[in-house]
Design a protein around this motif. Sequence first.
Motif, short mmCIF file in Angstrom:
data_model
loop_
_atom_site.label_atom_id
_atom_site.label_comp_id
_atom_site.label_asym_id
_atom_site.label_seq_id
_atom_site.Cartn_x
_atom_site.Cartn_y
_atom_site.Cartn_z
N ILE A 71 -27.14 17.60 -12.48
CA ILE A 71 -26.95 16.26 -11.91
C ILE A 71 -27.93 15.23 -12.44
O ILE A 71 -27.78 14.04 -12.14
N ASN A 72 -28.90 15.64 -13.24
CA ASN A 72 -29.87 14.70 -13.80
C ASN A 72 -29.68 14.48 -15.30
O ASN A 72 -30.58 13.95 -15.96
N MET A 73 -28.53 14.88 -15.84
CA MET A 73 -28.28 14.68 -17.27
C MET A 73 -28.21 13.19 -17.60
O MET A 73 -27.64 12.42 -16.84
N THR A 74 -28.77 12.85 -18.74
CA THR A 74 -28.66 11.49 -19.25
C THR A 74 -28.13 11.56 -20.67
O THR A 74 -28.11 12.64 -21.28
N ALA A 75 -27.74 10.42 -21.21
CA ALA A 75 -27.23 10.40 -22.58
C ALA A 75 -28.30 10.88 -23.57
O ALA A 75 -27.98 11.49 -24.59
N ASP A 76 -29.57 10.64 -23.26
CA ASP A 76 -30.66 11.05 -24.16
C ASP A 76 -30.95 12.55 -24.07
O ASP A 76 -31.42 13.14 -25.03
N THR A 77 -30.71 13.16 -22.92
CA THR A 77 -31.09 14.56 -22.72
C THR A 77 -29.90 15.51 -22.61
O THR A 77 -30.09 16.69 -22.36
N VAL A 78 -28.69 15.01 -22.82
CA VAL A 78 -27.50 15.81 -22.54
C VAL A 78 -27.46 17.11 -23.35
O VAL A 78 -27.12 18.16 -22.81
N ASP A 79 -27.82 17.08 -24.63
CA ASP A 79 -27.76 18.30 -25.43
C ASP A 79 -28.78 19.34 -24.96
O ASP A 79 -28.45 20.52 -24.82
N ALA A 80 -30.00 18.91 -24.71
CA ALA A 80 -31.03 19.83 -24.23
C ALA A 80 -30.69 20.36 -22.84
O ALA A 80 -30.86 21.55 -22.55
N ASP A 81 -30.17 19.49 -21.98
CA ASP A 81 -29.81 19.91 -20.62
C ASP A 81 -28.66 20.91 -20.65
O ASP A 81 -28.70 21.92 -19.93
N LEU A 107 -18.47 12.53 -20.45
CA LEU A 107 -18.66 11.42 -19.52
C LEU A 107 -20.04 10.80 -19.68
O LEU A 107 -20.18 9.58 -19.76
N VAL A 108 -21.06 11.65 -19.75
CA VAL A 108 -22.43 11.14 -19.86
C VAL A 108 -22.61 10.40 -21.19
O VAL A 108 -23.21 9.32 -21.23
N GLN A 109 -22.08 10.96 -22.27
CA GLN A 109 -22.23 10.31 -23.57
C GLN A 109 -21.43 9.02 -23.67
O GLN A 109 -21.88 8.04 -24.26
N THR A 110 -20.24 9.00 -23.10
CA THR A 110 -19.40 7.80 -23.16
C THR A 110 -19.99 6.66 -22.35
O THR A 110 -20.05 5.52 -22.82
#
Length: 196
Positions: A71-81, A107-110
């Motif tokens: 639930i804390n994924m961001t566009a910057d951290t999505v791959d690592a998360d 969704l996060v990346q878009t």
Amino acid sequence: MPDDARETPRGGVFRGVFTGYGVVSAVLGLIAVVAVAAAAVISVQHRSDTDELAYRTRVLQAAADWTGVLINMTADTVDADLAALHEGTVGALNADFEAVVGPYRKLVQTLKSRTTGQVDSVALETLHHDLPGAPPAAPPEELSRLTSRTDTVLVVATSVSENAGTEQPRTVRWTLRLDVSDVDGRLLISRLEPIR
């Protein structure tokens, strides 16, 4: 000499093999043995209950930690998360991870969202006919060779997403059902099911 001709001790009362003190001490000894046995049974049961509670606490913590990453994924951290989430899975969820979690990535990346979330509550799901002291539910068949136990956890969480280009943050409520499986002492997520 016949039995009825035996001499009686002073006072005219015949004393047998056991005295009153001997009978009382034998009864007290029996009570002490029963008390020690009861204390041993209570101690073993208490230790078992304590171990079970500690295990359940670890299960709840594993579910909360895994959900916290989701639930804390961001566009910057999505791959690592997503890599961290994938590493924490087993079974069908691990095999179909991209299919199950892929929409979250997209969704996060878009939206290029920045999300802050928190887990509000976690609870073990149990069936009403489970009796205290009953063995835990058997793991799903595809996991039976890998895991010794699987517990189902309900997670309620809230996240606030701020998307690039929008003024108002959006609050998202999460209600998830997770299976947490014990694989050689390591607690891994084996099922992710959103509840609507």
